[in-house]
Design a protein around this motif. Structure first.
Motif, PDB file in Angstrom:
ATOM      1  N   LEU A  33       0.756  -1.115  -0.156  1.00 28.83           N
ATOM      2  CA  LEU A  33       0.031  -0.086  -0.012  1.00 28.83           C
ATOM      3  C   LEU A  33       0.962   1.247   0.039  1.00 28.83           C
ATOM      4  O   LEU A  33       0.608   2.332  -0.677  1.00 28.83           O
ATOM      5  N   THR A  34       1.980   1.103   0.836  1.00 33.64           N
ATOM      6  CA  THR A  34       2.941   2.374   0.779  1.00 33.64           C
ATOM      7  C   THR A  34       3.518   2.719  -0.526  1.00 33.64           C
ATOM      8  O   THR A  34       3.483   3.904  -1.002  1.00 33.64           O
ATOM      9  N   ASP A  37       0.993   4.059  -2.840  1.00 33.24           N
ATOM     10  CA  ASP A  37       0.766   5.360  -2.605  1.00 33.24           C
ATOM     11  C   ASP A  37       1.729   6.449  -3.044  1.00 33.24           C
ATOM     12  O   ASP A  37       1.500   7.532  -3.394  1.00 33.24           O
ATOM     13  N   GLY A  40       1.510   7.205  -6.503  1.00 27.34           N
ATOM     14  CA  GLY A  40       0.166   8.018  -6.828  1.00 27.34           C
ATOM     15  C   GLY A  40      -0.830   6.808  -7.547  1.00 27.34           C
ATOM     16  O   GLY A  40      -1.871   7.394  -8.104  1.00 27.34           O
ATOM     17  N   GLY A  42      -2.510   4.659  -5.234  1.00 26.69           N
ATOM     18  CA  GLY A  42      -3.121   4.267  -4.032  1.00 26.69           C
ATOM     19  C   GLY A  42      -4.463   5.225  -3.769  1.00 26.69           C
ATOM     20  O   GLY A  42      -5.140   5.419  -4.633  1.00 26.69           O
ATOM     21  N   VAL A  43      -4.436   5.551  -2.392  1.00 27.38           N
ATOM     22  CA  VAL A  43      -5.551   6.145  -1.956  1.00 27.38           C
ATOM     23  C   VAL A  43      -5.471   7.498  -2.644  1.00 27.38           C
ATOM     24  O   VAL A  43      -4.477   8.199  -2.941  1.00 27.38           O
ATOM     25  N   ALA A  45      -5.167  11.654  -3.196  1.00 25.53           N
ATOM     26  CA  ALA A  45      -3.947  12.307  -2.565  1.00 25.53           C
ATOM     27  C   ALA A  45      -4.349  13.329  -1.405  1.00 25.53           C
ATOM     28  O   ALA A  45      -3.724  13.823  -0.649  1.00 25.53           O
ATOM     29  N   GLN A  47      -5.993  12.195   1.016  1.00 27.01           N
ATOM     30  CA  GLN A  47      -5.998  11.317   2.489  1.00 27.01           C
ATOM     31  C   GLN A  47      -4.640  11.106   2.735  1.00 27.01           C
ATOM     32  O   GLN A  47      -3.639  10.959   1.846  1.00 27.01           O
ATOM     33  N   GLU A  48      -4.252  11.141   4.068  1.00 26.60           N
ATOM     34  CA  GLU A  48      -2.868  10.938   4.458  1.00 26.60           C
ATOM     35  C   GLU A  48      -2.387   9.380   4.320  1.00 26.60           C
ATOM     36  O   GLU A  48      -3.337   8.520   4.802  1.00 26.60           O
ATOM     37  N   SER A  49      -1.285   9.003   4.036  1.00 27.69           N
ATOM     38  CA  SER A  49      -0.733   7.640   3.894  1.00 27.69           C
ATOM     39  C   SER A  49       0.651   7.797   3.973  1.00 27.69           C
ATOM     40  O   SER A  49       1.415   8.756   4.041  1.00 27.69           O
ATOM     41  N   GLY A  51       2.788   6.362   1.991  1.00 26.62           N
ATOM     42  CA  GLY A  51       3.331   6.848   0.507  1.00 26.62           C
ATOM     43  C   GLY A  51       3.457   8.187   0.236  1.00 26.62           C
ATOM     44  O   GLY A  51       4.308   8.682  -0.206  1.00 26.62           O
ATOM     45  N   GLU A  52       2.323   9.036   0.751  1.00 26.06           N
ATOM     46  CA  GLU A  52       2.174  10.386   0.509  1.00 26.06           C
ATOM     47  C   GLU A  52       3.143  11.082   1.304  1.00 26.06           C
ATOM     48  O   GLU A  52       3.875  12.047   0.962  1.00 26.06           O
TER      49      GLU A  52
END
Length: 76
Positions: A33-34, A37, A40, A42-43, A45, A47-49, A51-52
């Motif tokens: 998932l990381t 993310d 670009g 994944g979830v 932009a 939302q916090e993650s 990867g972001e």
């Protein structure tokens, strides 16, 4: 009976490998998932993650603690 044999012998022997393998599957899912993310994919932009957070750390190299916090979280 058959149920007692399954409950007392087969089930405990099946649970040991499953419980030993579960943390590796979980960490692999978090890492996947990381990576998605970060790329670009994944979830969204907004939302916090992790990867972001890594992407923001790469964009702001002067603020080294941003990327370090994500790397430390993934390492732990």
């Amino acid at each position: 009976g058959n149920r007692e044999i399954m409950w007392r012998h087969i089930l405990p022997n099946c649970l040991t490998p499953v419980l030993a393998f579960l943390p590796f599957r979980f960490s692999g899912a978090v890492l996947a998932l990381t990576i998605l993310d970060f790329l670009g994919l994944g979830v969204p932009a907004s939302q916090e993650s992790l990867g972001e957070l890594l992407a923001q750390g790469k964009d702001n190299l002067d603020s080294w603690w941003i990327g370090l916090s994500a790397v430390a979280t993934l390492t732990v």
